[in-house]
Write an enzyme that holds these catalytic residues in place. Sequence first.
Site, PDB file in Angstrom:
ATOM      1  N   SER B  66       0.794  -1.238   0.000  1.00 44.80           N
ATOM      2  CA  SER B  66       0.000   0.000   0.000  1.00 44.80           C
ATOM      3  C   SER B  66       0.822   1.282   0.000  1.00 44.80           C
ATOM      4  CB  SER B  66      -0.942   0.033   1.212  1.00 44.80           C
ATOM      5  OG  SER B  66      -1.933  -0.944   1.085  1.00 44.80           O
ATOM      6  N   LYS B  69       0.232   3.323  -2.916  1.00 39.63           N
ATOM      7  CA  LYS B  69      -0.961   4.173  -3.070  1.00 39.63           C
ATOM      8  C   LYS B  69      -0.578   5.653  -3.135  1.00 39.63           C
ATOM      9  CE  LYS B  69      -4.501   1.207  -0.851  1.00 39.63           C
ATOM     10  NZ  LYS B  69      -3.903  -0.121  -0.702  1.00 39.63           N
ATOM     11  N   TYR B 192      -3.539  -2.371 -10.261  1.00 38.22           N
ATOM     12  CA  TYR B 192      -3.473  -2.144  -8.815  1.00 38.22           C
ATOM     13  C   TYR B 192      -2.575  -3.173  -8.135  1.00 38.22           C
ATOM     14  CZ  TYR B 192      -5.219  -1.993  -3.967  1.00 38.22           C
ATOM     15  OH  TYR B 192      -5.330  -1.933  -2.611  1.00 38.22           O
ATOM     16  N   TYR B 244      -3.974   3.298   7.923  1.00 32.70           N
ATOM     17  CA  TYR B 244      -5.240   2.605   8.111  1.00 32.70           C
ATOM     18  C   TYR B 244      -6.003   3.221   9.297  1.00 32.70           C
ATOM     19  CZ  TYR B 244      -2.598  -0.582   5.169  1.00 32.70           C
ATOM     20  OH  TYR B 244      -1.836  -1.118   4.175  1.00 32.70           O
ATOM     21  N   VAL B 262       1.240  -3.701   3.816  1.00 32.47           N
ATOM     22  CA  VAL B 262       1.223  -4.979   4.530  1.00 32.47           C
ATOM     23  C   VAL B 262       2.461  -5.835   4.253  1.00 32.47           C
ATOM     24  CG1 VAL B 262      -1.281  -5.142   4.788  1.00 32.47           C
ATOM     25  CG2 VAL B 262      -0.179  -6.101   2.747  1.00 32.47           C
TER      26      VAL B 262
END
Lengths: 308, 308, 308, 308
Positions: B66, B69, B192, B244, B262
């Site tokens: 992530s 992102k 993605y 998160y 992660v």
Amino acid sequence: MATTLDNGLLDDILHQVRPLIGRGKVADYIPALAEVSSNKLGIAICTVEGDCFSAGDAAERFSVQSVSKVLSLVVAMGLYDDDEIWQRVGKDPSGQPFNSLLQLELEQGKPRNPFINAGALVVCDMLQSRLSAPKQRMLEVVRRLAGVDDLVYDTRVARSEFEHAARNAAIAWLMKSFGNFNNDVMTVLQSYFHYCALKMSCEEMAKTFLFLACQGRAPHLDTPVITPLQTRQINALMATSGMYENSGEFAWRVGMPGKSGVGGGIVAIVPHEMSIAVWSPELDHAGNSLAGIAALEILAGRIGRSIF
Amino acid sequence: MATTLDNGLLDDILHQVRPLIGRGKVADYIPALAEVSSNKLGIAICTVEGDCFSAGDAAERFSVQSVSKVLSLVVAMGLYDDDEIWQRVGKDPSGQPFNSLLQLELEQGKPRNPFINAGALVVCDMLQSRLSAPKQRMLEVVRRLAGVDDLVYDTRVARSEFEHAARNAAIAWLMKSFGNFNNDVMTVLQSYFHYCALKMSCEEMAKTFLFLACQGRAPHLDTPVITPLQTRQINALMATSGMYENSGEFAWRVGMPGKSGVGGGIVAIVPHEMSIAVWSPELDHAGNSLAGIAALEILAGRIGRSIF
Amino acid sequence: MATTLDNGLLDDILHQVRPLIGRGKVADYIPALAEVSSNKLGIAICTVEGDCFSAGDAAERFSVQSVSKVLSLVVAMGLYDDDEIWQRVGKDPSGQPFNSLLQLELEQGKPRNPFINAGALVVCDMLQSRLSAPKQRMLEVVRRLAGVDDLVYDTRVARSEFEHAARNAAIAWLMKSFGNFNNDVMTVLQSYFHYCALKMSCEEMAKTFLFLACQGRAPHLDTPVITPLQTRQINALMATSGMYENSGEFAWRVGMPGKSGVGGGIVAIVPHEMSIAVWSPELDHAGNSLAGIAALEILAGRIGRSIF
Amino acid sequence: MATTLDNGLLDDILHQVRPLIGRGKVADYIPALAEVSSNKLGIAICTVEGDCFSAGDAAERFSVQSVSKVLSLVVAMGLYDDDEIWQRVGKDPSGQPFNSLLQLELEQGKPRNPFINAGALVVCDMLQSRLSAPKQRMLEVVRRLAGVDDLVYDTRVARSEFEHAARNAAIAWLMKSFGNFNNDVMTVLQSYFHYCALKMSCEEMAKTFLFLACQGRAPHLDTPVITPLQTRQINALMATSGMYENSGEFAWRVGMPGKSGVGGGIVAIVPHEMSIAVWSPELDHAGNSLAGIAALEILAGRIGRSIF
């Protein structure tokens, strides 16, 4: 180049945001708040060097409402160990409206953070357990921080809030059902509504919160309010959860830790530099002062300050 | 007094957090990630002056997951106007697990922010609409940012993610049902998952994100990546939504904008000073690197840095 | 062929379900309920012809708890027009645990039906508005229906419930915040907990509810309790919402309208034929009597009765 | 006294409800459904004695939509043991809109019942696993039940549904992420949309479902469709979950097990007596035929039938 900070700059900024008045909505869930003139607009800044600047209605007092949640947390941090506080309330953004019960039920009565109503009520419940006169103590604290002896609660507002206490009573009882509320619900709500009904001007508010820009120790105070670490922690909480569910948007636009109240006030901090208070009663859909946020955004741009 | 930043300090910090290994859990939802040794531990720092420090397994590549992102958002900000992006994805903390559909359904398919899965998928959908070869373009971007020509995707991880794509497919289809997803779901998921499967070392990651500490322009790059304003905005998003549902806790403990993955990596920024990358594969309950956060917390204390 | 209904059949059924005792859990949220022996097991049937059958502990009184929600609705239907009731409470299954606030918040304080706590509290609020002595009135109603003069509240249970009232207080206050609760919360809770603390035996309960099998007019009563249409309506509500979130499962297994209470009692109706009351204190995960449902399921099969 | 059942009575009822046309809304989420004339109004009844009555547009075919969910469950009950079905889907009312993902996420991918979309998709997934040609098989089943050889799917509707499949795809993928969906999502959706696109008239629908009024064995069929126990179970499911989130209201007003579809059709059962089909395309806010429910309510009153 960043502009110099002075009263003229603040006048300028207020002039620029004044056209926004009329686009928001004064809080009207209690009559006492709904009466406030929507034209009010003020700003004040205190720097760590001891300078103060202000413009507009910066000397007029208004209802601080949820801005007081920072103060009750500060008092609680002086009475309790870290663990005692943070096992009862979290430190994370809620992603929910400030008075929602939904998340609170799913998460077994532990509020996400001390700046949503549920979290602030837990903090007030803690104050109730350790203080013999919590309302009086809060007055002493703010009078010392503001350096002003005549700060008082607007008892008419406090009474009016109490008469419309249903949602907050539901929140407190729900926490009680999960074992996360120890005192009598109505007694704690009385304290909570009084804290919300505290009246301050922008000038007094900026001075009151200056310690958050000074590692916990304001220049006009002879002893620290909190430690440097606690100061960073409170600023962190304000940055992630201080503006209801629009804390991310506020960080994006303004780039300072801030805490708002439905009275239309916002306090914002530039760590190591200054505290800022703005006031404009009309709120946006999330319950934050519409022109207040705009003023802070322009100010941040003009003086070239952002924590990011 | 704050300690001087050098390799010895970083060694020291890793030594201090190494006992935490064993208390978290390596991500195991896909076999390719579960295989990574839980003993890995690395840290790297790049300063705006051009210095680099590192310790432990800082040169070993891992799956950025992530953390990518942030990169896809950066690319999208170069292709789209502000309005085009932010009418499709919000800027506020979600208060929900990273892969939840609950809030997305209640809020009519508009994700809270670009750092939860739903938001990142919308961003990837936007890239798909404007780029003829989005996977290749991302490789070009990161190779330039890292100054390393051989950065590649771990196609085995990407394939494995794709085989376990159900939850993300559900999220994308739900957004499609609300009209907030334009391209073929499986095609966008392919991009993605490739972005997530990008491999980088801590040293490469710190260098890649250095532009966020330099107002958008890293010293080793001849042109700006983004504007100073965009830099502050991305740092603000990372500070409020980068970790998160524990973004508030991270701000409280570490006091820097950060983004985790992660794979066990975290990138953190000290604006105007440095970018930091840590890696330790074991995660806490929220999906953030357990020892990684601890290392950043100790580092922040030792060098006396916090945005608050 | 269906078996003939007699005491022997009922003995038989109790014998068959007795081994289930030990697999459920006696309600223990208040001490007064937790003390009840888990071995108790009783059943009683009243037919529209005036016959009565019973077995086991059918003559021993127990706390009716939520079975009383049917009675308070019946009383309210005598005091209010249809519209007045059904604009404040719905008629549909909630799909949520009986004491949840989640749905109530999303649906603006209007409970889904009168058999979840929120809905029953609204009904009690309505009784409070129209009756000068609601607790006394309820006693008169049940004494007449049961044809027994000494039915009373277990005041120890009522007091104990009141001391653990937090969740129900939260529900009432939340409805008040939406304008759907008119009287003092604690006063209404007092009535509500007294109704719950009513004590009846299976024999008395079957007789009390016989009017629901007789189009509103029980053979032992000289005037109708409710109209035939109201009878069908209440049976419909019991069929779709009478067994908390397991109303569908109960319809599937038993095929009769029924209403349960956490005291372990269940009343069930075979329209035009008979009323049935069972009692076994151990509950399943949804809060319904475990052996009680099993007894009803076997009975339905043996006598060949089902509304479906 | 209850009126005699004949065509004149049905004409009368349609005359009485026709003024409601204009107060609902024809389903318009796919063009093929939106084209249907809102003036259509039909009713048909088949009795267990073999009589048939009808009025209005009872011979005109329409899209059965969710009424087919009963048929796919019936087919699944013939292919699987009870346990195999009910460990994957529940039997209780959902309390949520028919296409919601919220509850499905909270309950780990197990749908509440087979009559919401999620539950019907699980049932279709089961059919896919055991049948080589599930679409063809369903046609054979309904042709036999209706005694009509030319029943077909409206492939234009099926294709149109498939083009607007996003929400159902999201539901299926979410269940897949929880391990409760075994086959290819798009393949199963194809079957599901074909079942929904089945065309039948009221006369055909009443005859098709007559077995539910005959303990599983219709007079015109030489073998039972399902057992008497399964018949009661399906009727129970329809009574508690057949009308989306208004199943309680429907039980209250009509007092029969029923299942509706967004094509405007409703099938209702009077156990041991008759099956009824009504059709009127305009829907109420919950997605049920507005005039259709009204017609059933009047019919129930006129012929004095109710399961309660």
